[in-house]
Design a protein around this motif. Structure first.
Motif, PDB file in Angstrom:
ATOM      1  N   MET A   1       0.868  -1.159   0.000  1.00 24.56           N
ATOM      2  CA  MET A   1       0.000   0.000   0.000  1.00 24.56           C
ATOM      3  C   MET A   1       0.917   1.225   0.000  1.00 24.56           C
TER       4      MET A   1
ATOM      5  N   VAL B   1      -3.589   8.735   4.694  1.00 27.04           N
ATOM      6  CA  VAL B   1      -4.547   8.135   5.613  1.00 27.04           C
ATOM      7  C   VAL B   1      -5.245   9.275   6.335  1.00 27.04           C
TER       8      VAL B   1
ATOM      9  N   LYS C   1      -0.370   5.343  13.578  1.00 32.66           N
ATOM     10  CA  LYS C   1      -0.710   4.117  12.864  1.00 32.66           C
ATOM     11  C   LYS C   1      -1.171   3.029  13.821  1.00 32.66           C
TER      12      LYS C   1
ATOM     13  N   ASN D   1       1.104   8.764   6.046  1.00 33.29           N
ATOM     14  CA  ASN D   1       1.105   8.193   4.713  1.00 33.29           C
ATOM     15  C   ASN D   1       0.986   6.677   4.827  1.00 33.29           C
ATOM     16  N   SER D   2       0.323   6.070   3.879  1.00 31.74           N
ATOM     17  CA  SER D   2       0.098   4.622   3.917  1.00 31.74           C
ATOM     18  C   SER D   2       1.387   3.810   3.843  1.00 31.74           C
TER      19      SER D   2
ATOM     20  N   PHE E   1       2.298   1.475   6.789  1.00 32.39           N
ATOM     21  CA  PHE E   1       1.686   0.166   7.026  1.00 32.39           C
ATOM     22  C   PHE E   1       2.673  -0.935   6.657  1.00 32.39           C
TER      23      PHE E   1
ATOM     24  N   GLU F   1      -6.410  -1.073  -3.443  1.00 37.72           N
ATOM     25  CA  GLU F   1      -5.813  -0.502  -2.238  1.00 37.72           C
ATOM     26  C   GLU F   1      -6.558   0.721  -1.734  1.00 37.72           C
TER      27      GLU F   1
ATOM     28  N   LEU G   1      -8.318   1.016   1.932  1.00 41.47           N
ATOM     29  CA  LEU G   1      -8.004   2.104   2.851  1.00 41.47           C
ATOM     30  C   LEU G   1      -9.248   2.900   3.221  1.00 41.47           C
TER      31      LEU G   1
ATOM     32  N   GLN H   1     -10.501   3.383   6.997  1.00 47.41           N
ATOM     33  CA  GLN H   1     -10.706   4.722   7.551  1.00 47.41           C
ATOM     34  C   GLN H   1     -12.097   4.850   8.160  1.00 47.41           C
TER      35      GLN H   1
END
Length: 134
Positions: A1, A6, A36, A63-64, A67, A93, A97, A101
Motif C-alpha cells: 500500500m 490516511v 498508525k 502516509n500509507s 503500514f 488498495e 483504505l 478509515q
C-alpha cells in the motif's frame, strides 16, 4: 500500500493526539507509540463492533507507506473483505483504505470509551480491552 494519505475526521484528531505521544516517557498515559498503531486498533475495534462512520471533514495523519506489508496490510484487507464480501476488493488498495478509515472513524469512539473514559490509566485500560477482545 504505497503513496496514499490516511485520513481521519478533523474533530477526532485531538483524541488521537491524546493517546499518542511519540517519545513520551509516560506510556501509562500515552499507550500508543504512533498514530498508525492507534488507527489499526480503532479500525479493528470498529469492524468488530460494526461501527463504520464515513469521514465528514478529513485530516491526513500519516502516509500509507507506514503500514507493514506483512502484518498491517493483510489485516486491513481482511476488514475490507469482511465488509464487502467480494474477492476483487483485495486488488483495490484505495477501497481497502477507505473502508479501514471508516472503521477507524467509528472505532475511535469505542477506543475513547474503553481507554480514556474508564477509570484507571490508559495503558492498563488498553491491556484490558485487548484481553477481552482476543
Amino acid at each position: 500500500m504505497k503513496n496514499l494519505k490516511v485520513y481521519i475526521d478533523k474533530d477526532k484528531h485531538e483524541l488521537y493526539e491524546q493517546l499518542v505521544k511519540r517519545g513520551s516517557d509516560n506510556p501509562d498515559s500515552y499507550p500508543f507509540q504512533t498514530m498508525k498503531d492507534l488507527f489499526m486498533v480503532a479500525a479493528c475495534l470498529g469492524a468488530r463492533n460494526n461501527s463504520f462512520e464515513e469521514i465528514k471533514s478529513s485530516k491526513d495523519i500519516f502516509n500509507s507507506d507506514v503500514f507493514d506489508e506483512k502484518t498491517d496490510v493483510p489485516v486491513l484487507a481482511a476488514l475490507a473483505f469482511q465488509r464487502e464480501k467480494i474477492l476483487s476488493i483485495l486488488n483495490d488498495e484505495r477501497k481497502i483504505l477507505e473502508i479501514a478509515q471508516g472503521y477507524a472513524n467509528g472505532g475511535i469512539n469505542l477506543v475513547k470509551e474503553q481507554i480514556i473514559n474508564n477509570p484507571g490509566k490508559p495503558l492498563n485500560n488498553l491491556v484490558a480491552l485487548l484481553l477481552e477482545n482476543r
